[in-house]
Design a protein around this motif. Sequence first.
Motif, PDB file in Angstrom:
ATOM      1  N   GLN A   1     -11.642  10.803   5.559  1.00 10.01           N
ATOM      2  CA  GLN A   1     -10.474  10.001   5.932  1.00 10.01           C
ATOM      3  C   GLN A   1      -9.642  10.728   6.986  1.00 10.01           C
ATOM      4  O   GLN A   1      -9.204  10.132   7.964  1.00 10.01           O
ATOM      5  CB  GLN A   1      -9.618   9.708   4.702  1.00 10.01           C
ATOM      6  N   LEU A   2      -9.426  12.012   6.787  1.00  8.80           N
ATOM      7  CA  LEU A   2      -8.615  12.799   7.707  1.00  8.80           C
ATOM      8  C   LEU A   2      -9.227  12.832   9.102  1.00  8.80           C
ATOM      9  O   LEU A   2      -8.502  12.771  10.099  1.00  8.80           O
ATOM     10  CB  LEU A   2      -8.429  14.222   7.169  1.00  8.80           C
ATOM     11  N   SER A   3     -10.546  12.873   9.173  1.00  8.52           N
ATOM     12  CA  SER A   3     -11.209  12.920  10.480  1.00  8.52           C
ATOM     13  C   SER A   3     -10.970  11.643  11.284  1.00  8.52           C
ATOM     14  O   SER A   3     -11.090  11.648  12.510  1.00  8.52           O
ATOM     15  CB  SER A   3     -12.704  13.171  10.325  1.00  8.52           C
ATOM     16  N   LYS A   4     -10.620  10.554  10.611  1.00 10.38           N
ATOM     17  CA  LYS A   4     -10.354   9.281  11.279  1.00 10.38           C
ATOM     18  C   LYS A   4      -8.880   9.130  11.664  1.00 10.38           C
ATOM     19  O   LYS A   4      -8.517   8.159  12.311  1.00 10.38           O
ATOM     20  CB  LYS A   4     -10.773   8.121  10.382  1.00 10.38           C
ATOM     21  N   LEU A   5      -8.051  10.061  11.238  1.00  8.95           N
ATOM     22  CA  LEU A   5      -6.615   9.991  11.493  1.00  8.95           C
ATOM     23  C   LEU A   5      -6.259  10.964  12.610  1.00  8.95           C
ATOM     24  O   LEU A   5      -5.926  12.111  12.366  1.00  8.95           O
ATOM     25  CB  LEU A   5      -5.830  10.318  10.219  1.00  8.95           C
ATOM     26  N   GLY A   6      -6.353  10.495  13.841  1.00  5.04           N
ATOM     27  CA  GLY A   6      -6.164  11.384  14.984  1.00  5.04           C
ATOM     28  C   GLY A   6      -4.745  11.522  15.467  1.00  5.04           C
ATOM     29  O   GLY A   6      -4.425  12.450  16.207  1.00  5.04           O
ATOM     30  N   THR A   7      -3.870  10.598  15.052  1.00  6.09           N
ATOM     31  CA  THR A   7      -2.487  10.651  15.520  1.00  6.09           C
ATOM     32  C   THR A   7      -1.529  10.574  14.328  1.00  6.09           C
ATOM     33  O   THR A   7      -1.915  10.181  13.224  1.00  6.09           O
ATOM     34  CB  THR A   7      -2.157   9.477  16.471  1.00  6.09           C
ATOM     35  N   VAL A   8      -0.301  10.906  14.589  1.00  7.49           N
ATOM     36  CA  VAL A   8       0.725  10.816  13.552  1.00  7.49           C
ATOM     37  C   VAL A   8       0.871   9.358  13.109  1.00  7.49           C
ATOM     38  O   VAL A   8       0.977   9.070  11.914  1.00  7.49           O
ATOM     39  CB  VAL A   8       2.067  11.391  14.059  1.00  7.49           C
ATOM     40  N   SER A   9       0.851   8.431  14.051  1.00  7.64           N
ATOM     41  CA  SER A   9       0.967   6.998  13.726  1.00  7.64           C
ATOM     42  C   SER A   9      -0.160   6.545  12.802  1.00  7.64           C
ATOM     43  O   SER A   9       0.068   5.763  11.873  1.00  7.64           O
ATOM     44  CB  SER A   9       0.950   6.148  14.989  1.00  7.64           C
ATOM     45  N   GLU A  10      -1.366   7.014  13.040  1.00  2.86           N
ATOM     46  CA  GLU A  10      -2.502   6.646  12.192  1.00  2.86           C
ATOM     47  C   GLU A  10      -2.325   7.188  10.780  1.00  2.86           C
ATOM     48  O   GLU A  10      -2.671   6.526   9.803  1.00  2.86           O
ATOM     49  CB  GLU A  10      -3.809   7.125  12.814  1.00  2.86           C
ATOM     50  N   LEU A  11      -1.795   8.395  10.668  1.00  2.83           N
ATOM     51  CA  LEU A  11      -1.525   8.972   9.347  1.00  2.83           C
ATOM     52  C   LEU A  11      -0.470   8.140   8.620  1.00  2.83           C
ATOM     53  O   LEU A  11      -0.621   7.828   7.437  1.00  2.83           O
ATOM     54  CB  LEU A  11      -1.078  10.426   9.477  1.00  2.83           C
ATOM     55  N   ILE A  12       0.576   7.757   9.320  1.00  6.61           N
ATOM     56  CA  ILE A  12       1.638   6.949   8.719  1.00  6.61           C
ATOM     57  C   ILE A  12       1.080   5.599   8.261  1.00  6.61           C
ATOM     58  O   ILE A  12       1.353   5.158   7.145  1.00  6.61           O
ATOM     59  CB  ILE A  12       2.803   6.761   9.716  1.00  6.61           C
ATOM     60  N   GLU A  13       0.279   4.970   9.109  1.00  8.68           N
ATOM     61  CA  GLU A  13      -0.317   3.683   8.759  1.00  8.68           C
ATOM     62  C   GLU A  13      -1.220   3.825   7.533  1.00  8.68           C
ATOM     63  O   GLU A  13      -1.206   2.978   6.639  1.00  8.68           O
ATOM     64  CB  GLU A  13      -1.111   3.133   9.935  1.00  8.68           C
TER      65      GLU A  13
ATOM     66  N   MET B   1       8.159   2.365   6.465  1.00  9.89           N
ATOM     67  CA  MET B   1       9.180   3.174   7.107  1.00  9.89           C
ATOM     68  C   MET B   1       9.402   4.479   6.354  1.00  9.89           C
ATOM     69  O   MET B   1       9.624   5.508   6.943  1.00  9.89           O
ATOM     70  CB  MET B   1      10.468   2.351   7.208  1.00  9.89           C
ATOM     71  N   LYS B   2       9.301   4.411   5.045  1.00 12.14           N
ATOM     72  CA  LYS B   2       9.494   5.609   4.240  1.00 12.14           C
ATOM     73  C   LYS B   2       8.442   6.677   4.583  1.00 12.14           C
ATOM     74  O   LYS B   2       8.767   7.850   4.697  1.00 12.14           O
ATOM     75  CB  LYS B   2       9.434   5.250   2.759  1.00 12.14           C
ATOM     76  N   SER B   3       7.204   6.243   4.766  1.00  7.93           N
ATOM     77  CA  SER B   3       6.133   7.182   5.108  1.00  7.93           C
ATOM     78  C   SER B   3       6.434   7.893   6.419  1.00  7.93           C
ATOM     79  O   SER B   3       6.189   9.087   6.551  1.00  7.93           O
ATOM     80  CB  SER B   3       4.790   6.467   5.222  1.00  7.93           C
ATOM     81  N   LYS B   4       6.968   7.166   7.380  1.00  8.75           N
ATOM     82  CA  LYS B   4       7.276   7.745   8.685  1.00  8.75           C
ATOM     83  C   LYS B   4       8.279   8.882   8.542  1.00  8.75           C
ATOM     84  O   LYS B   4       8.095   9.953   9.118  1.00  8.75           O
ATOM     85  CB  LYS B   4       7.817   6.665   9.619  1.00  8.75           C
ATOM     86  N   GLN B   5       9.316   8.677   7.772  1.00 13.69           N
ATOM     87  CA  GLN B   5      10.336   9.706   7.592  1.00 13.69           C
ATOM     88  C   GLN B   5       9.762  10.917   6.848  1.00 13.69           C
ATOM     89  O   GLN B   5      10.042  12.055   7.204  1.00 13.69           O
ATOM     90  CB  GLN B   5      11.552   9.143   6.850  1.00 13.69           C
ATOM     91  N   ILE B   6       8.956  10.650   5.833  1.00 15.84           N
ATOM     92  CA  ILE B   6       8.357  11.743   5.065  1.00 15.84           C
ATOM     93  C   ILE B   6       7.438  12.572   5.955  1.00 15.84           C
ATOM     94  O   ILE B   6       7.503  13.808   5.942  1.00 15.84           O
ATOM     95  CB  ILE B   6       7.591  11.191   3.843  1.00 15.84           C
ATOM     96  N   ILE B   7       6.591  11.916   6.728  1.00 14.34           N
ATOM     97  CA  ILE B   7       5.669  12.638   7.610  1.00 14.34           C
ATOM     98  C   ILE B   7       6.440  13.425   8.659  1.00 14.34           C
ATOM     99  O   ILE B   7       6.123  14.577   8.949  1.00 14.34           O
ATOM    100  CB  ILE B   7       4.660  11.663   8.271  1.00 14.34           C
TER     101      ILE B   7
ATOM    102  N   LEU C   1      -0.946   5.991   5.098  1.00 10.45           N
ATOM    103  CA  LEU C   1      -0.088   6.157   3.916  1.00 10.45           C
ATOM    104  C   LEU C   1       0.589   4.848   3.531  1.00 10.45           C
ATOM    105  O   LEU C   1       0.733   4.542   2.340  1.00 10.45           O
ATOM    106  CB  LEU C   1       0.956   7.243   4.163  1.00 10.45           C
ATOM    107  N   ASP C   2       1.010   4.072   4.519  1.00  8.96           N
ATOM    108  CA  ASP C   2       1.657   2.785   4.245  1.00  8.96           C
ATOM    109  C   ASP C   2       0.710   1.814   3.555  1.00  8.96           C
ATOM    110  O   ASP C   2       1.157   0.936   2.819  1.00  8.96           O
ATOM    111  CB  ASP C   2       2.192   2.154   5.534  1.00  8.96           C
ATOM    112  N   ASN C   3      -0.578   1.978   3.774  1.00  4.04           N
ATOM    113  CA  ASN C   3      -1.578   1.093   3.182  1.00  4.04           C
ATOM    114  C   ASN C   3      -2.078   1.580   1.826  1.00  4.04           C
ATOM    115  O   ASN C   3      -2.960   0.952   1.232  1.00  4.04           O
ATOM    116  CB  ASN C   3      -2.744   0.872   4.130  1.00  4.04           C
ATOM    117  N   LYS C   4      -1.569   2.672   1.354  1.00  5.66           N
ATOM    118  CA  LYS C   4      -1.970   3.208   0.038  1.00  5.66           C
ATOM    119  C   LYS C   4      -1.073   2.677  -1.047  1.00  5.66           C
ATOM    120  O   LYS C   4       0.020   2.352  -0.917  1.00  5.66           O
ATOM    121  CB  LYS C   4      -1.948   4.737   0.037  1.00  5.66           C
TER     122      LYS C   4
END
Length: 76
Positions: free
Chosen positions: A59-71, A1-7, A73-76
């Motif tokens: 990695q960035l090329s595989k992150l096509g949506t905001v949700s994918e970016l958040i996911e 959830m924290k990643s979502k707010q930051i993004i 980050l949550d997995n890092k």
Amino acid sequence: MKSKQIIKELILIQNPSVDLSNEADFSSSFAELGLDSIDVMTIVLKIKRELGIDINDEQLSKLGTVSELIEFLDNK
């Protein structure tokens, strides 16, 4: 959830006209939200600076949506 707010904050700082008021907006691509490649790269640099998480080009090329970016980050 924290990643979502930051993004969300980073996106709105980069482009205040982006609408992330609905949950469905997070499933939109960066382009659909009106963010160009420079906006996305600036956000990625801020993520590295503020969170210490490096996102390489592959990695960035595989992150096509905001949700994918958040996911990602949550997995890092």
